[in-house]
Design a protein around this motif. Structure first.
Motif, PDB file in Angstrom:
ATOM      1  N   PRO A 276       3.979   6.471  11.977  1.00  0.00           N
ATOM      2  CA  PRO A 276       5.132   5.779  12.584  1.00  0.00           C
ATOM      3  C   PRO A 276       4.775   4.821  13.733  1.00  0.00           C
ATOM      4  O   PRO A 276       5.536   3.892  14.000  1.00  0.00           O
ATOM      5  CB  PRO A 276       6.009   6.936  13.106  1.00  0.00           C
ATOM      6  N   ALA A 277       3.636   4.999  14.385  1.00  0.00           N
ATOM      7  CA  ALA A 277       3.266   4.100  15.502  1.00  0.00           C
ATOM      8  C   ALA A 277       2.677   2.784  14.999  1.00  0.00           C
ATOM      9  O   ALA A 277       2.492   1.845  15.771  1.00  0.00           O
ATOM     10  CB  ALA A 277       2.257   4.798  16.412  1.00  0.00           C
ATOM     11  N   VAL A 278       2.380   2.739  13.693  1.00  0.00           N
ATOM     12  CA  VAL A 278       1.652   1.591  13.134  1.00  0.00           C
ATOM     13  C   VAL A 278       2.613   0.654  12.401  1.00  0.00           C
ATOM     14  O   VAL A 278       3.355   1.079  11.511  1.00  0.00           O
ATOM     15  CB  VAL A 278       0.539   2.079  12.181  1.00  0.00           C
ATOM     16  N   ALA A 279       2.588  -0.628  12.796  1.00  0.00           N
ATOM     17  CA  ALA A 279       3.503  -1.613  12.198  1.00  0.00           C
ATOM     18  C   ALA A 279       2.929  -2.206  10.913  1.00  0.00           C
ATOM     19  O   ALA A 279       3.670  -2.518   9.979  1.00  0.00           O
ATOM     20  CB  ALA A 279       3.794  -2.726  13.200  1.00  0.00           C
ATOM     21  N   ALA A 280       1.614  -2.383  10.864  1.00  0.00           N
ATOM     22  CA  ALA A 280       0.986  -2.971   9.667  1.00  0.00           C
ATOM     23  C   ALA A 280      -0.482  -2.573   9.624  1.00  0.00           C
ATOM     24  O   ALA A 280      -1.113  -2.398  10.666  1.00  0.00           O
ATOM     25  CB  ALA A 280       1.101  -4.495   9.691  1.00  0.00           C
ATOM     26  N   VAL A 281      -1.004  -2.426   8.409  1.00  0.00           N
ATOM     27  CA  VAL A 281      -2.426  -2.120   8.225  1.00  0.00           C
ATOM     28  C   VAL A 281      -3.036  -3.206   7.337  1.00  0.00           C
ATOM     29  O   VAL A 281      -2.418  -3.626   6.352  1.00  0.00           O
ATOM     30  CB  VAL A 281      -2.635  -0.733   7.574  1.00  0.00           C
ATOM     31  N   HIS A 282      -4.232  -3.648   7.716  1.00  0.00           N
ATOM     32  CA  HIS A 282      -4.924  -4.681   6.955  1.00  0.00           C
ATOM     33  C   HIS A 282      -6.238  -4.104   6.439  1.00  0.00           C
ATOM     34  O   HIS A 282      -7.168  -3.878   7.204  1.00  0.00           O
ATOM     35  CB  HIS A 282      -5.210  -5.892   7.845  1.00  0.00           C
ATOM     36  N   HIS A 283      -6.278  -3.827   5.152  1.00  0.00           N
ATOM     37  CA  HIS A 283      -7.513  -3.375   4.492  1.00  0.00           C
ATOM     38  C   HIS A 283      -7.375  -3.742   3.015  1.00  0.00           C
ATOM     39  O   HIS A 283      -6.317  -3.489   2.418  1.00  0.00           O
ATOM     40  CB  HIS A 283      -7.719  -1.855   4.652  1.00  0.00           C
ATOM     41  N   PRO A 284      -8.400  -4.337   2.428  1.00  0.00           N
ATOM     42  CA  PRO A 284      -8.263  -4.818   1.050  1.00  0.00           C
ATOM     43  C   PRO A 284      -7.935  -3.729   0.019  1.00  0.00           C
ATOM     44  O   PRO A 284      -7.574  -4.058  -1.119  1.00  0.00           O
ATOM     45  CB  PRO A 284      -9.636  -5.450   0.765  1.00  0.00           C
ATOM     46  N   SER A 285      -8.027  -2.451   0.403  1.00  0.00           N
ATOM     47  CA  SER A 285      -7.622  -1.390  -0.535  1.00  0.00           C
ATOM     48  C   SER A 285      -6.105  -1.336  -0.691  1.00  0.00           C
ATOM     49  O   SER A 285      -5.598  -0.752  -1.659  1.00  0.00           O
ATOM     50  CB  SER A 285      -8.122  -0.029  -0.029  1.00  0.00           C
ATOM     51  N   LEU A 286      -5.357  -1.902   0.257  1.00  0.00           N
ATOM     52  CA  LEU A 286      -3.895  -1.880   0.194  1.00  0.00           C
ATOM     53  C   LEU A 286      -3.414  -3.095  -0.603  1.00  0.00           C
ATOM     54  O   LEU A 286      -3.817  -4.225  -0.301  1.00  0.00           O
ATOM     55  CB  LEU A 286      -3.308  -1.900   1.614  1.00  0.00           C
ATOM     56  N   PRO A 287      -2.577  -2.859  -1.620  1.00  0.00           N
ATOM     57  CA  PRO A 287      -2.184  -3.965  -2.513  1.00  0.00           C
ATOM     58  C   PRO A 287      -1.648  -5.183  -1.764  1.00  0.00           C
ATOM     59  O   PRO A 287      -1.931  -6.322  -2.142  1.00  0.00           O
ATOM     60  CB  PRO A 287      -1.083  -3.329  -3.380  1.00  0.00           C
ATOM     61  N   ALA A 288      -0.917  -4.965  -0.665  1.00  0.00           N
ATOM     62  CA  ALA A 288      -0.344  -6.094   0.079  1.00  0.00           C
ATOM     63  C   ALA A 288      -1.430  -6.991   0.678  1.00  0.00           C
ATOM     64  O   ALA A 288      -1.180  -8.162   0.957  1.00  0.00           O
ATOM     65  CB  ALA A 288       0.574  -5.579   1.190  1.00  0.00           C
ATOM     66  N   GLY A 312       3.722  -0.633  19.559  1.00  0.00           N
ATOM     67  CA  GLY A 312       3.706  -0.693  21.028  1.00  0.00           C
ATOM     68  C   GLY A 312       2.948  -1.877  21.611  1.00  0.00           C
ATOM     69  O   GLY A 312       2.788  -1.964  22.844  1.00  0.00           O
ATOM     70  N   GLY A 313       2.445  -2.806  20.765  1.00  0.00           N
ATOM     71  CA  GLY A 313       1.813  -4.029  21.244  1.00  0.00           C
ATOM     72  C   GLY A 313       0.542  -3.792  22.044  1.00  0.00           C
ATOM     73  O   GLY A 313      -0.175  -2.804  21.833  1.00  0.00           O
ATOM     74  N   TYR A 314       0.297  -4.708  22.976  1.00  0.00           N
ATOM     75  CA  TYR A 314      -0.952  -4.690  23.758  1.00  0.00           C
ATOM     76  C   TYR A 314      -1.153  -3.360  24.478  1.00  0.00           C
ATOM     77  O   TYR A 314      -2.262  -2.801  24.462  1.00  0.00           O
ATOM     78  CB  TYR A 314      -0.936  -5.846  24.768  1.00  0.00           C
ATOM     79  N   GLY A 360      -3.349 -15.104  12.593  1.00  0.00           N
ATOM     80  CA  GLY A 360      -2.652 -13.828  12.400  1.00  0.00           C
ATOM     81  C   GLY A 360      -3.154 -12.709  13.296  1.00  0.00           C
ATOM     82  O   GLY A 360      -3.006 -11.525  12.982  1.00  0.00           O
ATOM     83  N   ILE A 361      -3.741 -13.074  14.446  1.00  0.00           N
ATOM     84  CA  ILE A 361      -4.290 -12.069  15.368  1.00  0.00           C
ATOM     85  C   ILE A 361      -3.273 -11.800  16.469  1.00  0.00           C
ATOM     86  O   ILE A 361      -2.975 -12.680  17.282  1.00  0.00           O
ATOM     87  CB  ILE A 361      -5.627 -12.558  15.972  1.00  0.00           C
ATOM     88  N   THR A 362      -2.707 -10.595  16.473  1.00  0.00           N
ATOM     89  CA  THR A 362      -1.598 -10.267  17.377  1.00  0.00           C
ATOM     90  C   THR A 362      -2.096  -9.466  18.590  1.00  0.00           C
ATOM     91  O   THR A 362      -3.173  -8.862  18.554  1.00  0.00           O
ATOM     92  CB  THR A 362      -0.557  -9.409  16.629  1.00  0.00           C
ATOM     93  N   PRO A 363      -1.283  -9.439  19.669  1.00  0.00           N
ATOM     94  CA  PRO A 363      -1.672  -8.671  20.868  1.00  0.00           C
ATOM     95  C   PRO A 363      -1.750  -7.166  20.602  1.00  0.00           C
ATOM     96  O   PRO A 363      -2.443  -6.444  21.313  1.00  0.00           O
ATOM     97  CB  PRO A 363      -0.556  -8.975  21.875  1.00  0.00           C
ATOM     98  N   GLY A 364      -1.049  -6.681  19.575  1.00  0.00           N
ATOM     99  CA  GLY A 364      -1.052  -5.246  19.282  1.00  0.00           C
ATOM    100  C   GLY A 364      -2.038  -4.860  18.193  1.00  0.00           C
ATOM    101  O   GLY A 364      -1.970  -3.753  17.637  1.00  0.00           O
ATOM    102  N   MET A 365      -2.986  -5.737  17.884  1.00  0.00           N
ATOM    103  CA  MET A 365      -3.921  -5.474  16.781  1.00  0.00           C
ATOM    104  C   MET A 365      -5.215  -4.838  17.284  1.00  0.00           C
ATOM    105  O   MET A 365      -5.802  -5.286  18.263  1.00  0.00           O
ATOM    106  CB  MET A 365      -4.254  -6.785  16.049  1.00  0.00           C
ATOM    107  N   LEU A 366      -5.642  -3.804  16.574  1.00  0.00           N
ATOM    108  CA  LEU A 366      -6.956  -3.206  16.780  1.00  0.00           C
ATOM    109  C   LEU A 366      -7.765  -3.389  15.499  1.00  0.00           C
ATOM    110  O   LEU A 366      -7.207  -3.324  14.403  1.00  0.00           O
ATOM    111  CB  LEU A 366      -6.840  -1.716  17.107  1.00  0.00           C
ATOM    112  N   ARG A 367      -9.063  -3.610  15.646  1.00  0.00           N
ATOM    113  CA  ARG A 367      -9.952  -3.670  14.487  1.00  0.00           C
ATOM    114  C   ARG A 367     -10.831  -2.431  14.520  1.00  0.00           C
ATOM    115  O   ARG A 367     -11.363  -2.090  15.579  1.00  0.00           O
ATOM    116  CB  ARG A 367     -10.820  -4.925  14.566  1.00  0.00           C
TER     117      ARG A 367
END
Ligand SMILES: *Cc1c(COP(=O)(O)O)cnc(C)c1O
Length: 389
Positions: A276-288, A312-314, A360-367
């Motif tokens: 629930p704390a995560v707004a979006a996930v970026h990994h090529p395993s996810l169809p989106a 929760g952003g930055y 597409g690099i947001t203040p709430g993004m972690l890699r």
């Protein structure tokens, strides 16, 4: 005869070990070499100055290092390229490609996001490049008669955006294409087979794999490799022999490490996607994240890196970096331990707000770069840190 990639990773660059009577890569730290005759030295130096191989003697270590050349041959075999040319860092290799392509003072077409320093090298004006930043489907329309090259990263750092390389190469026509293949590694993607001109790596990452070597390498055709070697000889961005030895020592486990990290990243991406704390996930395993179906076609797997956006952003991102205990809060990637970092504040700070937004690099993004630990331990650490956001 082509061998499987695990066999190649173990044996590449070692074909003459039995004749030499050695089992580990011989480490030659010489900076100069005794010459059997002046004529030998003159002929060899002339061949290397023209971008070729030494003829009888390396002469001087800025021209050629046998230890580095062994690792280069191994990488070329894994990338299924004619040759590979090693550099002191990923950025030294990318800079050499820009110089070789004639991009200094000319027009470049590039797709965002790119690694922060590559973006800045192109955008800052330091190389007097004129850059058009476009979406992949607008590359053909952006080309001009003076376009020196097209630059792309796939999967891209840090958003894991995928670009269809066959389509990109077709769009670029006669203009050469540079792909940063660091995130995929040659285990998962071999861009030269798809028509790309240069496949560049920060070998500081998975190719080294243990967070203790700075290095770069560019795989390309024999002719283009000669140009890169000439530039390397003249500008001196050399890989040190000790670093090449460590890289060669790490190579046999590359496929194992990449697949273990990939399995961890795939599991973590699935769990983060439900958190629930995560707004979006970026990994090529996810169809989106793979709308073009490039995993399985262009890439042999989704890889070990992922990014996620926090509701929760930055503040939340900073909190996770502070709270993780097992996971290392640090830049870089492709190490045996799992690393987490904040692109907007660290690796892509130099890109500036506008460039980050375009990429597409947001203040709430972690890699997150998955290591090879047990995934349940990683999840326990990450979930506990996310509880605090
Ligand atoms: C780290 C990195 C680079 C730069 O490599 P260095 O070895 O740090 O010079 C270039 N491209 C990508 C995708 C990277 O992750």
């Amino acid at each position: 005869m082509a061998t499987g990639e695990c066999t190649t990773a173990v044996h590449a660059g070692r074909h003459d070990f039995r004749d030499l009577g050695v089992h580990a890569p011989p480490l030659d730290r010489s900076t100069t070499y005794p010459l059997t005759s002046l004529a030998t030295g003159t002929a060899s130096l002339g061949a290397m100055a023209a971008g070729g191989a030494p003829q009888g003697s390396p002469v001087y270590a800025r021209l050629h290092s046998p230890t580095v050349a062994r690792w280069e041959a191994a990488i070329a075999e894994l990338e299924r390229a004619d040759e590979a040319v090693a550099f002191a860092s990923g950025m030294a290799g990318i800079t050499a490609v820009l110089v070789a392509a004639g991009a200094v003072g000319r027009h470049v077409v590039a797709v965002r996001p790119l690694y922060g320093c590559t973006d800045h090298l192109l955008q800052s004006g330091l190389l007097r490049c004129e850059v058009d930043w476009v979406e992949p489907d607008a590359v053909a329309g952006a080309l001009r008669p003076d376009t020196a090259l097209v630059v792309v990263e796939t999967p891209a750092n840090p958003t894991l955006r995928l670009v269809d390389l066959r389509a990109l190469v077709a769009a670029a026509g006669d203009v050469p294409v540079l792909v940063d293949n660091t995130f995929a590694t040659p285990v998962l993607q071999r861009p030269l087979e798809l028509g790309v001109t240069w496949s560049a790596h920060s070998a500081t990452k998975a190719l080294s794999g243990h967070g203790d070597v700075m290095a770069g390498v560019v795989a390309t055709s024999a002719e283009r490799a000669g140009e890169l070697r000439q530039i390397r000889i003249l500008t001196g961005g050399l890989l040190d022999a000790q670093a090449a030895y460590l890289l060669h020592r790490s190579l046999p486990t590359l496929p194992l490490r990449v697949r273990a990290a990939q399995a961890n990243a795939t599991e973590l991406a699935a769990r983060l996607d439900r958190h629930p704390a995560v707004a979006a996930v970026h990994h090529p395993s996810l169809p989106a994240c793979d709308p073009l179906g490039l995993v399985g076609r262009q890439m042999d797997g989704p890889g070990g890196n992922l990014a996620f956006d926090l509701h929760g952003g930055y503040e939340a991102a900073a909190q996770v970096m502070k709270a993780v205990e097992l996971i290392t809060p640090a830049v870089s990637l492709g190490s045996t331990d799992t690393l987490v970092q904040h692109p907007a504040g660290l690796t892509h700070q130099i890109v500036g707000e506008e460039g980050r937004a375009a990429g597409g690099i947001t203040p709430g993004m972690l890699r997150l770069s998955a290591g090879i630990e047990d995934v349940e331990d990683l999840w326990r650490d990450l979930a506990a840190a996310l509880e605090l956001t």
